[in-house]
Design an enzyme around this catalytic site. Structure first.
Site, mmCIF file in Angstrom:
data_model
loop_
_atom_site.group_PDB
_atom_site.id
_atom_site.type_symbol
_atom_site.label_atom_id
_atom_site.label_comp_id
_atom_site.label_asym_id
_atom_site.label_seq_id
_atom_site.Cartn_x
_atom_site.Cartn_y
_atom_site.Cartn_z
ATOM 1 N N ASP A 100 41.558 44.983 53.270
ATOM 2 C CA ASP A 100 40.659 43.865 53.586
ATOM 3 C C ASP A 100 39.205 44.290 53.419
ATOM 4 O O ASP A 100 38.868 45.447 53.641
ATOM 5 C CB ASP A 100 40.935 43.417 55.027
ATOM 6 C CG ASP A 100 40.369 42.044 55.317
ATOM 7 O OD1 ASP A 100 39.923 41.353 54.379
ATOM 8 O OD2 ASP A 100 40.343 41.673 56.501
ATOM 9 N N ASN B 287 46.653 33.037 50.590
ATOM 10 C CA ASN B 287 45.557 33.310 49.642
ATOM 11 C C ASN B 287 45.458 32.285 48.505
ATOM 12 O O ASN B 287 44.452 32.241 47.793
ATOM 13 C CB ASN B 287 45.663 34.719 49.052
ATOM 14 C CG ASN B 287 45.283 35.816 50.014
ATOM 15 O OD1 ASN B 287 45.761 36.941 49.925
ATOM 16 N ND2 ASN B 287 44.405 35.510 50.966
HETATM 17 C C1 FPP Z 1 41.128 41.058 50.958
HETATM 18 O O1 FPP Z 1 39.734 41.105 50.878
HETATM 19 C C2 FPP Z 1 41.720 41.424 49.705
HETATM 20 C C3 FPP Z 1 42.573 40.656 48.961
HETATM 21 C C4 FPP Z 1 42.988 39.301 49.345
HETATM 22 C C5 FPP Z 1 43.084 41.094 47.698
HETATM 23 C C6 FPP Z 1 43.585 42.504 47.672
HETATM 24 C C7 FPP Z 1 43.525 42.909 46.287
HETATM 25 C C8 FPP Z 1 43.035 44.061 45.825
HETATM 26 C C9 FPP Z 1 42.612 45.198 46.631
HETATM 27 C C10 FPP Z 1 42.927 44.186 44.387
HETATM 28 C C11 FPP Z 1 43.800 45.193 43.797
HETATM 29 C C12 FPP Z 1 45.223 45.031 44.047
HETATM 30 C C13 FPP Z 1 46.156 45.288 43.128
HETATM 31 C C14 FPP Z 1 47.587 45.229 43.510
HETATM 32 C C15 FPP Z 1 45.792 45.624 41.743
HETATM 33 P P1 FPP Z 1 38.924 39.773 51.089
HETATM 34 O O2 FPP Z 1 38.692 39.171 49.760
HETATM 35 O O3 FPP Z 1 39.643 38.872 52.058
HETATM 36 O O4 FPP Z 1 37.614 40.316 51.702
HETATM 37 P P2 FPP Z 1 36.690 39.600 52.770
HETATM 38 O O5 FPP Z 1 37.528 39.418 54.022
HETATM 39 O O6 FPP Z 1 35.588 40.586 52.966
HETATM 40 O O7 FPP Z 1 36.242 38.308 52.172
#
Ligand code: FPP
Length: 249
Positions: A29, A77
């Site tokens: 996250d 998501n």
């Molecule tokens: C949460 O951060 C992250 C995600 C929903 C996506 C996770 C994906 C990756 C780490 C990319 C790579 C993964 C693979 C399998 C290649 P957020 O966007 O919710 O962050 P925030 O809470 O700060 O907005």
């Protein structure tokens, strides 16, 4: 896999190699916040997050951790902008395609869990090819949860068992934890010993609800793109200071 970290290739000497968690689950996250803090678009955070994940996978191999399961995309998501969803799906496809040769040579065994019905045909093909190419590998078991929800996974297992009861294959009184576990996506993996969540949120967000029953939970304020080997080292040190009781005195 290009490594962002050149240090800590070996297991740090203050970690006990006999007391490492064998299966680690991660809620990655903070990509969006990482990007925002730098004035970048959110996608840049995800891109850096993908680099972080590559290095963590390599680190698990280097340090002798046998299974890593990461939450890449939850059923919730889909509510993000179409641009962000498309970007994430492309990142996943790139991981399964562009990193496949390296995963094969590193002995990684890849699995993808979740409801894959809503994914694009090209992503599904990339997943299938990567699963087949790595299926006999004996190294790190790398599981990526995409379009995954813990409650949905348990409901699905119950539906399968209910159908078996209806057909007279299973007696309802024979259903126990072990039998239900067999119908979860993670049936052939041990339960995680440790859950790591980055960016400070104290939630498990519908991730591996059943499997995390006895996991140690480690939450760090570090945002996912910054979660390097030093941060992983801290998580493992913290884990090794815990006394796991599994509900006993
Ligand atoms: C949460 O951060 C992250 C995600 C929903 C996506 C996770 C994906 C990756 C780490 C990319 C790579 C993964 C693979 C399998 C290649 P957020 O966007 O919710 O962050 P925030 O809470 O700060 O907005």
């Amino acid at each position: 896999m290009t490594s962002k970290t050149t240090s800590l290739i070996e297991l740090p000497t203050d970690l006990d190699c006999t007391q490492l968690p064998q299966h680690i689950a991660v809620i990655m996250d903070g990509n969006g916040r990482w990007a925002k803090q730098r004035g970048f678009p959110r996608m840049m955070g995800h891109k850096r997050g993908a680099d972080t994940l590559r290095d963590l996978l390599r680190c698990c191999k280097d340090w002798g951790i046998s299974a890593l399961t990461v939450y890449a995309f939850s059923t919730e998501n889909w509510g993000r902008s179409m641009e962000e969803v498309d970007f994430l799906m492309t990142l996943f496809e790139n991981l399964f395609q562009l990193e496949l040769a390296e995963m094969v040579s590193e002995g990684v065994k890849l699995e993808v869990v979740g409801n894959l019905d809503n994914l694009t045909p090209s992503l599904c093909s990339a997943i299938d090819r990567a699963r087949v190419a790595t299926r006999h590998n004996q190294g790190v078991r790398f599981t990526v949860a995409i379009n995954y929800g813990g409650r949905q996974e348990i409901v699905r297992a119950c539906q399968i068992l209910a159908a078996q009861v209806q057909q007279g294959i299973v007696k309802s009184t024979d259903i126990d934890e072990q039998m239900l576990s067999k119908y979860l996506h993670t049936a052939d993996l041990p339960d995680p010993d440790l859950l790591i969540r980055t960016s400070g949120e104290m939630r498990i967000s519908n991730f591996l609800l059943w499997q995390l029953a006895y996991a140690e939970i480690y939450v760090t304020d570090t945002l996912w793109p910054d979660f390097d080997r030093l941060a992983f080292h801290q998580a493992l040190l913290n884990y090794q200071h815990r006394h796991r009781r599994f509900g006993k005195a």
